[in-house]
Design a protein around this motif. Structure first.
Motif, PDB file in Angstrom:
ATOM      1  N   TRP A 461       0.816  -1.212   0.000  1.00 20.91           N
ATOM      2  CA  TRP A 461       0.000   0.000   0.000  1.00 20.91           C
ATOM      3  C   TRP A 461       0.849   1.261   0.000  1.00 20.91           C
ATOM      4  O   TRP A 461       0.316   2.357   0.171  1.00 20.91           O
ATOM      5  CB  TRP A 461      -0.968  -0.022   1.183  1.00 20.91           C
ATOM      6  CG  TRP A 461      -1.764  -1.295   1.222  1.00 20.91           C
ATOM      7  CD1 TRP A 461      -1.695  -2.266   2.169  1.00 20.91           C
ATOM      8  CD2 TRP A 461      -2.706  -1.755   0.251  1.00 20.91           C
ATOM      9  NE1 TRP A 461      -2.541  -3.302   1.861  1.00 20.91           N
ATOM     10  CE2 TRP A 461      -3.182  -3.019   0.692  1.00 20.91           C
ATOM     11  CE3 TRP A 461      -3.200  -1.229  -0.944  1.00 20.91           C
ATOM     12  CZ2 TRP A 461      -4.126  -3.751  -0.022  1.00 20.91           C
ATOM     13  CZ3 TRP A 461      -4.145  -1.967  -1.662  1.00 20.91           C
ATOM     14  CH2 TRP A 461      -4.594  -3.203  -1.196  1.00 20.91           C
ATOM     15  N   GLN A 469      -1.851  -2.596  -6.606  1.00 20.39           N
ATOM     16  CA  GLN A 469      -2.870  -2.378  -5.586  1.00 20.39           C
ATOM     17  C   GLN A 469      -4.250  -2.755  -6.105  1.00 20.39           C
ATOM     18  O   GLN A 469      -5.044  -3.391  -5.405  1.00 20.39           O
ATOM     19  CB  GLN A 469      -2.863  -0.914  -5.134  1.00 20.39           C
ATOM     20  CG  GLN A 469      -1.694  -0.537  -4.250  1.00 20.39           C
ATOM     21  CD  GLN A 469      -1.638   0.952  -3.976  1.00 20.39           C
ATOM     22  OE1 GLN A 469      -2.523   1.706  -4.373  1.00 20.39           O
ATOM     23  NE2 GLN A 469      -0.582   1.389  -3.309  1.00 20.39           N
ATOM     24  N   ARG A 498      -9.442   2.286  -0.611  1.00 20.09           N
ATOM     25  CA  ARG A 498      -8.327   2.319  -1.551  1.00 20.09           C
ATOM     26  C   ARG A 498      -8.821   2.339  -2.990  1.00 20.09           C
ATOM     27  O   ARG A 498      -8.246   3.010  -3.853  1.00 20.09           O
ATOM     28  CB  ARG A 498      -7.402   1.133  -1.287  1.00 20.09           C
ATOM     29  CG  ARG A 498      -6.603   1.353  -0.011  1.00 20.09           C
ATOM     30  CD  ARG A 498      -5.874   0.133   0.468  1.00 20.09           C
ATOM     31  NE  ARG A 498      -5.054   0.496   1.630  1.00 20.09           N
ATOM     32  CZ  ARG A 498      -4.923  -0.238   2.713  1.00 20.09           C
ATOM     33  NH1 ARG A 498      -5.575  -1.378   2.812  1.00 20.09           N
ATOM     34  NH2 ARG A 498      -4.152   0.169   3.710  1.00 20.09           N
TER      35      ARG A 498
END
Length: 548
Positions: A461, A469, A498
């Motif tokens: 990350w 990712q 995210r």
């Protein structure tokens, strides 16, 4: 065979699975994270060669974390061929072999289920189809075949990293020369197809496609309910576009669902109308809810396999409907060296039938397989995420009589591994090799790439890993829907955050849809394990939209 079960469980038998030329993948171009190591290209004379490996009995049906075993007698039996560079073969438990896959139906159907407020059945969640619904911007070769790249990052769970194997074929030239297509559409007009978003969506899809096919392409149409009927024999598109539209417009629902009759008649029409040098394909559009005739997929598979082997006619399954026979459709497409996708909106239909299918008719590779060899000196355990239905016996990697995947122009294939490296290890982690047959000559070719421990130094990350990712988000998402335990899972809340960061930076609609699907799963599943650390890692935003 892949070693995704423990040594005690032994090998599992190879299962039906393949990918197809003309694969339809949701378009997403994400910049790669930098492959480690180089690639090598090896062409082999067609000799029916075998690779190092051992045979064994059946085992578990879901992959676990593989700890290394010791090489069995005969594991070193195959000698390198001329021009091939091969080091000491790994112990059998360090090999992972599978047919290439670019199916996406599992992800599409899961998104629809979640949008309707229900969780998908865990058995319908195939992580490789979630991952392959997005297209990272892997290096592409100038020739037929594959570009090979590997990268990875630490997960945050001690010793565990994610290692990604990325394969890509050369893009299609929409305006350039390609072999003609001979497409037989087999359309379900049973009563269940009357629901909005089923037959109406199929008709819209075929209308769109009729405008996109070239004059030299051919189009046939078979419908089925309790019986099958040929509505249009194989016809050159040329001056027949109006006739094709008329036939499509006339489609209306009727009684029960006899998939067997539809598939059998569709292949009859495809065989009668097959064209030498063309891409011959059957396209099945259905909710796959068989209730008349033979309803067991096994009884239909023999015919599909026979025509695939005899004439190279492959099957592409397009699923529709809120209730969808996912397993049934997948098994049919698997046996037909094909693939599946799922559409539920006009926008998705346009992407499949306008943006992708006409451009992806041309084959780049037949019977493509991948084998990943992990180095026992650096790797303690590994797990391939998904691909349970696509396993191939390790010793069959170079047996070209064993089916692999058919892969078309402009496609990417991603395989993701959870890998636990040994403390203090340095050097090579894995070598990935893809083997395929040339579509025209059927000559076998191979190309390889490697990744080193040093390439796994960054945290997943941290900044600069946007492409990896996104692959991780989709894999962790699928694993959560199956109740899995993939190392480093941050939980659905963090995954959604995210995905939202990536979507916000890029403006990508497909990533925004992913983020919303994760949020919907979070609401249905409730609090999940894994700390929500928030979306981190800004990375550098490239110019333009990298996700279109």
């Amino acid at each position: 065979m892949s070693r995704q079960s423990t040594a005690a469980n032994g090998r599992r038998g190879a299962r039906f699975r393949a990918a197809i030329a003309g694969v339809i993948v949701a378009g997403l171009a994400v910049g790669g994270c930098g492959a480690s190591g180089g690639t090598s290209d090896v062409s082999h004379a067609e000799k029916g060669r075998t690779a190092p490996g051992t045979t064994g009995g059946g085992g578990a049906t879901k992959p676990g974390y593989v700890a290394p075993g010791t090489a069995s007698p005969g594991a070193d039996a195959a000698a390198p061929e001329e021009g091939e560079q091969r080091t000491r073969p790994p112990a059998p438990d360090y090999l992972s072999t599978f047919a290439l896959d670019v199916d996406t139906a599992s992800y599409g159907y899961a998104r629809r289920s979640l949008a309707e407020g229900r969780l998908p059945e865990p058995t319908t969640v195939r992580p490789e189809e979630f991952v392959n619904s997005f297209r990272p911007d892997y290096p592409r070769p100038a020739d037929n075949g594959f570009g090979v790249s590997l990268d990875g990052a630490r997960t945050g769970t001690e010793g565990w990293s994610l290692v990604r194997v990325g394969l890509a074929t050369r893009d299609a030239d929409r305006s350039g020369e390609r072999p003609p297509a001979a497409l037989t559409f087999v359309v379900d007009i049973s009563g269940s197809m009357a629901e909005p978003g089923r037959l109406d969506l199929v008709k819209e899809s075929l209308r769109l496609l009729a405008d996109e096919l070239r004059d030299d392409d051919s189009f046939a149409l078979v419908t089925f309910s309790d019986e099958a009927e040929t509505r249009l024999p194989m016809t050159r598109v040329g001056e027949s576009r109006g006739r094709i539209r008329e036939v499509v417009e006339s489609l209306a629902t009727t009684s029960s669902t006899n998939v067997e009759a539809g598939v059998r008649t569709g292949y009859d029409v495809a065989v009668d109308g097959r064209r030498k040098g063309a891409t011959n394909r059957v396209v099945l559009l259905s909710d796959a809810l068989a209730n008349t005739g033979e309803t067991d997929a096994d009884a239909i598979l023999a015919r599909i396999d026979e025509e695939r082997r005899a004439h190279g006619i492959t099957l592409f399954g397009v699923g529709v409907g809120s209730e969808y026979g996912d397993d049934f459709m997948e098994r049919l497409a698997d046996k037909g060296d094909g693939h599946t996708t799922y559409v539920s909106t006009p926008e998705q239909a346009r992407k499949v039938f306008v943006d992708q299918l006409p451009a992806h008719v041309e084959l780049r590779a037949r019977d493509a397989k991948a084998q990943v060899a992990f180095d026992a000196r650096t790797v303690e355990k590994f797990r391939l995420v998904g691909y349970e239905n696509r396993e191939v016996a390790d010793e069959d990697f170079r047996n070209d009589r064993v089916d692999g995947g058919e892969v078309g122009a402009g496609h990417t294939v991603t395989a993701l591994y959870a890998v636990k490296t040994r403390t203090g290890a340095r050097g090579r982690v894995a070598t990935a090799t893809v083997r395929w047959l040339d579509p025209a000559t059927r000559a076998p070719h191979e190309r390889s790439g490697t990744v080193e421990v040093e390439a796994l130094g960054k945290g997943l990350w941290d900044g600069g890993h946007e492409s990896l990712q996104l692959t991780a988000i989709t894999a962790y998402f699928a694993d959560a829907l199956r109740g899995g335990d993939l190392p480093g899972d941050p939980g659905l809340t963090a995954l959604a955050e995210r995905a939202e960061v990536i979507a916000g930076r890029s403006g990508s609609a497909v990533v925004r849809e992913l983020a919303e699907a994760v949020r919907q799963a979070e609401r249905l599943l409730g609090p999940t394990a894994g700390p929500s650390e928030g979306a981190s890692g800004e990375g550098e935003l490239r110019s333009g939209d990298p996700y279109s």
